[in-house]
Design an enzyme around this catalytic site. Structure first.
Site, PDB file in Angstrom:
ATOM      1  N   ARG A 121      10.285 -23.783   9.744  1.00 41.21           N
ATOM      2  CA  ARG A 121       8.944 -24.162   9.238  1.00 41.21           C
ATOM      3  C   ARG A 121       7.981 -22.967   9.171  1.00 41.21           C
ATOM      4  NH1 ARG A 121       9.709 -28.934  12.513  1.00 41.21           N
ATOM      5  NH2 ARG A 121      10.448 -30.595  11.142  1.00 41.21           N
ATOM      6  N   LYS A 143       3.002 -12.811  -2.492  1.00 43.42           N
ATOM      7  CA  LYS A 143       3.786 -13.639  -3.422  1.00 43.42           C
ATOM      8  C   LYS A 143       5.253 -13.466  -3.067  1.00 43.42           C
ATOM      9  CE  LYS A 143       1.074 -14.104  -7.646  1.00 43.42           C
ATOM     10  NZ  LYS A 143       0.972 -13.714  -9.073  1.00 43.42           N
ATOM     11  N   GLU A 185       3.672   0.038 -12.884  1.00 42.64           N
ATOM     12  CA  GLU A 185       2.741  -0.785 -12.092  1.00 42.64           C
ATOM     13  C   GLU A 185       1.575   0.072 -11.579  1.00 42.64           C
ATOM     14  OE1 GLU A 185       3.043  -3.987 -12.031  1.00 42.64           O
ATOM     15  OE2 GLU A 185       5.157  -4.580 -12.011  1.00 42.64           O
ATOM     16  N   LYS A 227      -4.870  -3.181  -5.334  1.00 44.03           N
ATOM     17  CA  LYS A 227      -4.228  -4.488  -5.167  1.00 44.03           C
ATOM     18  C   LYS A 227      -4.859  -5.244  -4.004  1.00 44.03           C
ATOM     19  CE  LYS A 227      -0.371  -7.427  -5.397  1.00 44.03           C
ATOM     20  NZ  LYS A 227       0.977  -7.710  -5.785  1.00 44.03           N
ATOM     21  N   GLU A 237      -4.526 -16.811  -6.718  1.00 41.94           N
ATOM     22  CA  GLU A 237      -4.627 -16.751  -8.184  1.00 41.94           C
ATOM     23  C   GLU A 237      -5.271 -18.013  -8.744  1.00 41.94           C
ATOM     24  OE1 GLU A 237      -1.234 -14.659  -9.941  1.00 41.94           O
ATOM     25  OE2 GLU A 237      -1.509 -15.884 -11.733  1.00 41.94           O
ATOM     26  N   ARG A 242      -6.933 -12.483  -9.769  1.00 42.77           N
ATOM     27  CA  ARG A 242      -5.583 -12.009  -9.495  1.00 42.77           C
ATOM     28  C   ARG A 242      -4.707 -12.041 -10.753  1.00 42.77           C
ATOM     29  NH1 ARG A 242      -1.814 -12.785  -4.112  1.00 42.77           N
ATOM     30  NH2 ARG A 242      -0.109 -11.544  -4.956  1.00 42.77           N
ATOM     31  N   ASN A 246      -1.240  -9.642 -13.743  1.00 40.25           N
ATOM     32  CA  ASN A 246      -0.123 -10.058 -14.607  1.00 40.25           C
ATOM     33  C   ASN A 246      -0.210  -9.422 -15.995  1.00 40.25           C
ATOM     34  OD1 ASN A 246       0.572 -11.688 -12.472  1.00 40.25           O
ATOM     35  ND2 ASN A 246      -0.484 -13.488 -13.275  1.00 40.25           N
ATOM     36  N   HIS A 249       2.776  -9.119 -18.317  1.00 37.99           N
ATOM     37  CA  HIS A 249       3.926  -9.791 -17.712  1.00 37.99           C
ATOM     38  C   HIS A 249       4.463 -10.947 -18.562  1.00 37.99           C
ATOM     39  CE1 HIS A 249       3.023  -7.293 -14.317  1.00 37.99           C
ATOM     40  NE2 HIS A 249       3.891  -7.876 -13.526  1.00 37.99           N
ATOM     41  N   HIS A 253       8.211 -10.756 -19.024  1.00 37.17           N
ATOM     42  CA  HIS A 253       9.172 -11.750 -18.529  1.00 37.17           C
ATOM     43  C   HIS A 253      10.063 -12.265 -19.659  1.00 37.17           C
ATOM     44  CE1 HIS A 253       6.834 -12.856 -14.579  1.00 37.17           C
ATOM     45  NE2 HIS A 253       7.430 -11.682 -14.533  1.00 37.17           N
ATOM     46  N   HIS A 267      12.594  -4.570 -14.162  1.00 35.28           N
ATOM     47  CA  HIS A 267      11.333  -5.311 -14.178  1.00 35.28           C
ATOM     48  C   HIS A 267      10.158  -4.406 -14.597  1.00 35.28           C
ATOM     49  CE1 HIS A 267       8.216  -8.154 -13.101  1.00 35.28           C
ATOM     50  NE2 HIS A 267       7.655  -7.236 -12.330  1.00 35.28           N
TER      51      HIS A 267
HETATM   52  P1  NAD Z   1      14.902  -3.736  -6.565  1.00 35.10           P
HETATM   53  O1  NAD Z   1      14.472  -4.355  -5.309  1.00 35.10           O
HETATM   54  O2  NAD Z   1      16.050  -4.326  -7.290  1.00 35.10           O
HETATM   55  O3  NAD Z   1      15.182  -2.195  -6.291  1.00 35.10           O
HETATM   56  C1  NAD Z   1      15.593  -1.372  -7.353  1.00 35.10           C
HETATM   57  C2  NAD Z   1      16.865  -0.581  -7.014  1.00 35.10           C
HETATM   58  O4  NAD Z   1      16.519   0.490  -6.143  1.00 35.10           O
HETATM   59  C3  NAD Z   1      17.934  -1.383  -6.283  1.00 35.10           C
HETATM   60  O5  NAD Z   1      19.194  -0.985  -6.778  1.00 35.10           O
HETATM   61  C4  NAD Z   1      17.782  -0.937  -4.834  1.00 35.10           C
HETATM   62  O6  NAD Z   1      18.961  -1.075  -4.122  1.00 35.10           O
HETATM   63  C5  NAD Z   1      17.409   0.504  -5.017  1.00 35.10           C
HETATM   64  N1  NAD Z   1      16.648   1.129  -3.944  1.00 35.10           N
HETATM   65  C6  NAD Z   1      15.611   0.621  -3.244  1.00 35.10           C
HETATM   66  N2  NAD Z   1      15.071   1.553  -2.465  1.00 35.10           N
HETATM   67  C7  NAD Z   1      15.791   2.681  -2.634  1.00 35.10           C
HETATM   68  C8  NAD Z   1      15.692   3.992  -2.119  1.00 35.10           C
HETATM   69  N3  NAD Z   1      14.689   4.364  -1.320  1.00 35.10           N
HETATM   70  N4  NAD Z   1      16.624   4.898  -2.494  1.00 35.10           N
HETATM   71  C9  NAD Z   1      17.617   4.552  -3.351  1.00 35.10           C
HETATM   72  N5  NAD Z   1      17.733   3.337  -3.913  1.00 35.10           N
HETATM   73  C10 NAD Z   1      16.820   2.414  -3.558  1.00 35.10           C
HETATM   74  O7  NAD Z   1      13.713  -3.705  -7.641  1.00 35.10           O
HETATM   75  P2  NAD Z   1      12.149  -3.392  -7.532  1.00 35.10           P
HETATM   76  O8  NAD Z   1      11.816  -2.729  -8.799  1.00 35.10           O
HETATM   77  O9  NAD Z   1      11.785  -2.757  -6.264  1.00 35.10           O
HETATM   78  O10 NAD Z   1      11.505  -4.853  -7.507  1.00 35.10           O
HETATM   79  C11 NAD Z   1      11.650  -5.739  -8.593  1.00 35.10           C
HETATM   80  C12 NAD Z   1      11.432  -7.141  -8.100  1.00 35.10           C
HETATM   81  O11 NAD Z   1      10.119  -7.260  -7.545  1.00 35.10           O
HETATM   82  C13 NAD Z   1      11.538  -8.194  -9.183  1.00 35.10           C
HETATM   83  O12 NAD Z   1      12.300  -9.263  -8.725  1.00 35.10           O
HETATM   84  C14 NAD Z   1      10.089  -8.637  -9.398  1.00 35.10           C
HETATM   85  O13 NAD Z   1       9.991  -9.971  -9.828  1.00 35.10           O
HETATM   86  C15 NAD Z   1       9.534  -8.465  -8.026  1.00 35.10           C
HETATM   87  N6  NAD Z   1       8.066  -8.301  -7.991  1.00 35.10           N
HETATM   88  C16 NAD Z   1       7.369  -9.057  -7.113  1.00 35.10           C
HETATM   89  C17 NAD Z   1       6.004  -8.907  -7.017  1.00 35.10           C
HETATM   90  C18 NAD Z   1       5.237  -9.694  -5.995  1.00 35.10           C
HETATM   91  O14 NAD Z   1       3.994  -9.661  -6.016  1.00 35.10           O
HETATM   92  N7  NAD Z   1       5.898 -10.387  -5.095  1.00 35.10           N
HETATM   93  C19 NAD Z   1       5.346  -7.970  -7.822  1.00 35.10           C
HETATM   94  C20 NAD Z   1       6.091  -7.190  -8.693  1.00 35.10           C
HETATM   95  C21 NAD Z   1       7.469  -7.365  -8.781  1.00 35.10           C
HETATM   96  N1  GLY Z   2       2.338  -8.888  -9.060  1.00 33.82           N
HETATM   97  C1  GLY Z   2       1.399  -9.924  -9.319  1.00 33.82           C
HETATM   98  C2  GLY Z   2       0.663 -10.400  -8.135  1.00 33.82           C
HETATM   99  O1  GLY Z   2       0.904  -9.958  -7.033  1.00 33.82           O
HETATM  100  O2  GLY Z   2      -0.166 -11.261  -8.276  1.00 33.82           O
END
Ligand code: NAD
Ligand code: GLY
Length: 302
Positions: A121, A143, A185, A227, A237, A242, A246, A249, A253, A267
């Site tokens: 929980r 998020k 970003e 941020k 949001e 907030r 996006n 996006h 997406h 992404h």
């Molecule tokens: P990811 O987590 O897939 O990482 C990208 C690649 O880098 C992977 O292959 C990973 O293994 C590798 N990696 C990570 N750190 C490393 C390092 N220090 N050295 C070598 N390799 C490394 O992708 P990302 O771009 O970090 O994140 C994308 C995700 O984040 C998407 O799913 C997206 O929807 C999400 N996202 C969420 C928010 C939020 O507010 N929660 C905001 C933006 C994006």
């Molecule tokens: N990446 C969008 C948010 O955090 O709201």
């Protein structure tokens, strides 16, 4: 080291940014180790490049860290991996007072945060982002989500971390393509929140990609400050503030869906293309000068 406060109403928290913080993990993680133990989620690439640094630094203080390792990549943000994480946490006797560590990029952070939200929980979690994208965006703001058949991030929750620790040195092993995806970003904050920072991005992109530590730290800190401000103004949001985060996006997406959430289009690359499309669309609607759209397109092509 720089400390940035995220002033959300119920659970304000700090983001620490500093070179070498990973090698001093016991300083910031010891208070969260119950019975000298930490449970952490990571992925296969981070397990190779970064996780040993965390384990070694904790070992010196008598703290052990157990890792659950996801296959690297967006495909891991799914129901079946979520179920595996939950089972692993329960097998390891996770308690509501525990803090699970997310060591990795946005994929690890998003799924760990959601697992922490629902297991027992709801327990705590700590974000230790290792991609540029995660350091400047996904680790901040609470998020959390997985993808479902209906689309990206369709199942999730708002669940703020208790602490975010950013060590820019982790970017040393990040592939150049991932760095570029994260830079999209960074530029976004210039576009939505701070025109002076957009100018800075134009001038300093080259130094940033060449590995200049000052440029990297400035980009990360300015992005996180933006941020944190935006999230504090509209945590869930609801009032439109907030939603600025996006930018691009909706287009992005759609492009990700068309490419099957695969490494054909990362992404951050989709977001860069989406922001350029959003500017061009705004020009067509007469809501933005053409030279602004050209400037944005130029920066993303450089
Ligand atoms: P990811 O987590 O897939 O990482 C990208 C690649 O880098 C992977 O292959 C990973 O293994 C590798 N990696 C990570 N750190 C490393 C390092 N220090 N050295 C070598 N390799 C490394 O992708 P990302 O771009 O970090 O994140 C994308 C995700 O984040 C998407 O799913 C997206 O929807 C999400 N996202 C969420 C928010 C939020 O507010 N929660 C905001 C933006 C994006
Ligand atoms: N990446 C969008 C948010 O955090 O709201």
């Amino acid at each position: 080291m720089q400390k940035i406060r995220v002033g959300v109403e119920n659970q304000p928290y700090d983001i620490w940014v500093g070179n070498g913080l990973l090698d001093k993990a016991s300083d910031w993680l010891a208070p969260y180790a119950r019975d000298g133990r930490i449970l952490a989620i990571t992925d296969s690439h981070v397990a190779r490049h970064i996780a040993p640094r965390l384990s070694d630094s904790l070992k010196a203080s008598g703290i052990t860290v157990s890792f659950f390792e996801l296959p690297a990549g967006e495909q891991s943000k799914c129901w079946s991996k979520l179920a595996e994480i939950i089972d692993w946490l329960l097998d390891n006797h996770v308690e509501r007072s525990d803090h699970i560590v997310a060591l990795g990029g946005g994929v690890v952070g998003d799924i760990t945060g959601f697992a922490a939200h629902i297991v027992k929980r709801g327990c705590g979690f700590i974000q230790v982002p290792t991609t540029l994208l995660a350091q400047v965006d996904s680790s901040v703001g609470g998020k959390t989500a997985i993808n479902s058949a209906a689309g990206k991030n369709m199942v999730g929750a708002f669940h703020q971390p208790s602490l975010v620790v950013i060590d820019p040195d982790t970017l040393a092993t990040l592939p150049r393509r991932e760095l570029g995806a994260g830079f999209a970003e960074v530029v976004k904050y210039g576009l939505i929140d701070d025109p002076v920072f957009f100018d800075w991005c134009e001038t300093n992109a080259e130094a940033f990609f060449a590995g200049d530590a000052e440029a990297r730290n400035h980009a990360i800190i300015a992005s996180v400050e933006s941020k944190a401000r935006i999230v504090a103004a509209d945590e869930r949001e609801l009032n439109g503030t907030r939603a600025l985060l996006n930018l691009g996006h909706t287009f992005g997406h759609a492009l990700e869906a068309e490419t099957g959430y695969s490494d054909k289009l990362l992404h951050g690359e989709a977001v860069a293309a989406g922001m350029a499309m959003a500017f061009r669309y705004s020009v067509r609607r007469g809501e933005c000068p053409a030279e602004d759209a050209e400037r944005v397109g130029r920066l993303f092509h450089s």
